[in-house]
Design a protein around this motif. Sequence first.
Motif, PDB file in Angstrom:
ATOM      1  N   ASN A 176      21.272  11.246 -31.305  1.00 51.35           N
ATOM      2  CA  ASN A 176      22.291  11.335 -30.248  1.00 51.35           C
ATOM      3  C   ASN A 176      21.652  11.566 -28.871  1.00 51.35           C
ATOM      4  N   LYS A 177      20.606  12.372 -28.811  1.00 49.34           N
ATOM      5  CA  LYS A 177      19.923  12.647 -27.544  1.00 49.34           C
ATOM      6  C   LYS A 177      19.228  11.394 -27.013  1.00 49.34           C
ATOM      7  N   VAL A 178      18.458  10.715 -27.863  1.00 51.75           N
ATOM      8  CA  VAL A 178      17.644   9.601 -27.375  1.00 51.75           C
ATOM      9  C   VAL A 178      18.481   8.367 -27.042  1.00 51.75           C
ATOM     10  N   PHE A 179      19.605   8.184 -27.715  1.00 54.74           N
ATOM     11  CA  PHE A 179      20.453   7.049 -27.348  1.00 54.74           C
ATOM     12  C   PHE A 179      21.191   7.311 -26.033  1.00 54.74           C
ATOM     13  N   ILE A 180      21.528   8.585 -25.765  1.00 60.48           N
ATOM     14  CA  ILE A 180      22.097   8.923 -24.452  1.00 60.48           C
ATOM     15  C   ILE A 180      21.038   8.725 -23.371  1.00 60.48           C
ATOM     16  N   GLN A 181      19.825   9.219 -23.625  1.00 59.76           N
ATOM     17  CA  GLN A 181      18.718   8.995 -22.687  1.00 59.76           C
ATOM     18  C   GLN A 181      18.511   7.504 -22.445  1.00 59.76           C
ATOM     19  N   GLY A 182      18.516   6.737 -23.519  1.00 61.34           N
ATOM     20  CA  GLY A 182      18.305   5.296 -23.413  1.00 61.34           C
ATOM     21  C   GLY A 182      19.377   4.614 -22.582  1.00 61.34           C
ATOM     22  N   LEU A 183      20.623   5.033 -22.773  1.00 64.25           N
ATOM     23  CA  LEU A 183      21.723   4.460 -21.993  1.00 64.25           C
ATOM     24  C   LEU A 183      21.574   4.802 -20.514  1.00 64.25           C
ATOM     25  N   ILE A 184      21.227   6.044 -20.224  1.00 60.19           N
ATOM     26  CA  ILE A 184      21.035   6.470 -18.831  1.00 60.19           C
ATOM     27  C   ILE A 184      19.854   5.730 -18.208  1.00 60.19           C
ATOM     28  N   ALA A 185      18.751   5.602 -18.952  1.00 63.69           N
ATOM     29  CA  ALA A 185      17.589   4.871 -18.440  1.00 63.69           C
ATOM     30  C   ALA A 185      17.931   3.398 -18.214  1.00 63.69           C
ATOM     31  N   THR A 186      18.699   2.808 -19.127  1.00 67.70           N
ATOM     32  CA  THR A 186      19.129   1.412 -18.972  1.00 67.70           C
ATOM     33  C   THR A 186      19.889   1.233 -17.665  1.00 67.70           C
ATOM     34  N   LEU A 187      20.871   2.082 -17.450  1.00 65.23           N
ATOM     35  CA  LEU A 187      21.692   1.975 -16.238  1.00 65.23           C
ATOM     36  C   LEU A 187      20.865   2.226 -14.975  1.00 65.23           C
ATOM     37  N   ALA A 188      20.075   3.299 -14.989  1.00 64.61           N
ATOM     38  CA  ALA A 188      19.276   3.639 -13.799  1.00 64.61           C
ATOM     39  C   ALA A 188      18.272   2.536 -13.468  1.00 64.61           C
ATOM     40  N   ASN A 189      17.570   2.031 -14.479  1.00 63.47           N
ATOM     41  CA  ASN A 189      16.557   1.008 -14.223  1.00 63.47           C
ATOM     42  C   ASN A 189      17.177  -0.336 -13.875  1.00 63.47           C
ATOM     43  N   ALA A 190      18.309  -0.667 -14.490  1.00 65.61           N
ATOM     44  CA  ALA A 190      18.985  -1.926 -14.148  1.00 65.61           C
ATOM     45  C   ALA A 190      19.491  -1.896 -12.707  1.00 65.61           C
ATOM     46  N   TRP A 206      15.304  -0.059 -23.195  1.00 64.64           N
ATOM     47  CA  TRP A 206      15.696   1.355 -23.082  1.00 64.64           C
ATOM     48  C   TRP A 206      16.859   1.726 -23.996  1.00 64.64           C
ATOM     49  N   GLY A 207      17.736   0.767 -24.272  1.00 61.72           N
ATOM     50  CA  GLY A 207      18.904   1.066 -25.098  1.00 61.72           C
ATOM     51  C   GLY A 207      18.646   0.948 -26.581  1.00 61.72           C
ATOM     52  N   VAL A 208      17.582   0.208 -26.971  1.00 59.85           N
ATOM     53  CA  VAL A 208      17.317  -0.012 -28.393  1.00 59.85           C
ATOM     54  C   VAL A 208      15.895   0.430 -28.776  1.00 59.85           C
ATOM     55  N   ILE A 209      14.892  -0.178 -28.152  1.00 57.14           N
ATOM     56  CA  ILE A 209      13.505   0.028 -28.590  1.00 57.14           C
ATOM     57  C   ILE A 209      13.016   1.450 -28.348  1.00 57.14           C
ATOM     58  N   SER A 210      13.216   1.984 -27.136  1.00 56.96           N
ATOM     59  CA  SER A 210      12.701   3.346 -26.893  1.00 56.96           C
ATOM     60  C   SER A 210      13.433   4.404 -27.730  1.00 56.96           C
ATOM     61  N   PRO A 211      14.767   4.337 -27.883  1.00 56.22           N
ATOM     62  CA  PRO A 211      15.396   5.336 -28.758  1.00 56.22           C
ATOM     63  C   PRO A 211      14.916   5.236 -30.216  1.00 56.22           C
ATOM     64  N   PRO A 255      15.720  13.028 -10.787  1.00 49.96           N
ATOM     65  CA  PRO A 255      16.101  13.436 -12.139  1.00 49.96           C
ATOM     66  C   PRO A 255      17.584  13.187 -12.437  1.00 49.96           C
ATOM     67  N   LEU A 256      17.841  12.741 -13.683  1.00 53.60           N
ATOM     68  CA  LEU A 256      19.216  12.497 -14.120  1.00 53.60           C
ATOM     69  C   LEU A 256      19.585  13.319 -15.353  1.00 53.60           C
ATOM     70  N   PHE A 257      18.786  13.192 -16.431  1.00 55.71           N
ATOM     71  CA  PHE A 257      19.130  13.816 -17.708  1.00 55.71           C
ATOM     72  C   PHE A 257      17.888  13.937 -18.573  1.00 55.71           C
ATOM     73  N   SER A 258      17.566  15.119 -19.047  1.00 48.16           N
ATOM     74  CA  SER A 258      16.531  15.363 -20.053  1.00 48.16           C
ATOM     75  C   SER A 258      15.327  14.411 -19.950  1.00 48.16           C
ATOM     76  N   ASN A 259      14.469  14.638 -18.970  1.00 51.57           N
ATOM     77  CA  ASN A 259      13.279  13.808 -18.735  1.00 51.57           C
ATOM     78  C   ASN A 259      13.601  12.343 -18.444  1.00 51.57           C
ATOM     79  N   THR A 260      14.778  12.069 -17.929  1.00 51.97           N
ATOM     80  CA  THR A 260      15.188  10.713 -17.560  1.00 51.97           C
ATOM     81  C   THR A 260      15.548  10.734 -16.083  1.00 51.97           C
ATOM     82  N   SER A 261      14.927   9.828 -15.326  1.00 45.77           N
ATOM     83  CA  SER A 261      15.088   9.826 -13.875  1.00 45.77           C
ATOM     84  C   SER A 261      15.295   8.416 -13.354  1.00 45.77           C
ATOM     85  N   ILE A 262      15.773   8.339 -12.117  1.00 43.64           N
ATOM     86  CA  ILE A 262      15.752   7.064 -11.412  1.00 43.64           C
ATOM     87  C   ILE A 262      14.309   6.842 -11.006  1.00 43.64           C
TER      88      ILE A 262
END
Length: 181
Positions: free
Chosen positions: A140-154, A123-128, A29-36
């Motif tokens: 603001n929440k979903v774009f932060i989630q998207g950024l975290i998911a982008t970084l974790a998945n990349a 993750w940074g555009v389509i999912s948010p 887990p990283l942030f609000s339902n966003t994990s590695i």
Amino acid sequence: MKNNTIRSVVATGIGAALFVIIGMFISIPLFSNTSIQLQYAVQALFAVLFGPGVGFFVGFIGHALKDFIQFGSPWWSWVISSGLVGLFIGLASKRFKVDKGLFATKDVVTFNIVQILANLLAWGVISPLGDILIYSEPANKVFIQGLIATLANAITIGIGGTLLILIYAKTRTQSNSLSKD
């Protein structure tokens, strides 16, 4: 053609099953339902080996099943994004000769540029945007989630996916490796 279709269906089933199993049991887990999520490394391998259709459906079916099992219903904007990551990586798969035992430094670089761009778009555009349009989530929440998911998945695909592809390539015989005695 028939064998290729059967092979793709089998690869999709195995890949989606691995996506579900790895996603349910190996998650940091990283942030609000966003994990590695380590299953994205496996999805990248399947996308490179079997192409964009298999890459898409491994992510789409795997993520939908995982969400359904864990939460009772899929979170469609993220399910679609999982599929798109596999699709985009799979579209680049023709550039690689992994099945011939080749995955050189330039291929590793190309693969990682493609997967980073795929993650950024998905993750940074389509999912948010999907979260905002489908679920009325706060931007603001979903774009932060998207950024975290982008970084974790990349990072996950960059390390795990690259290693899996390199290991697989090493198991293949290079066309120029055999010599006549």
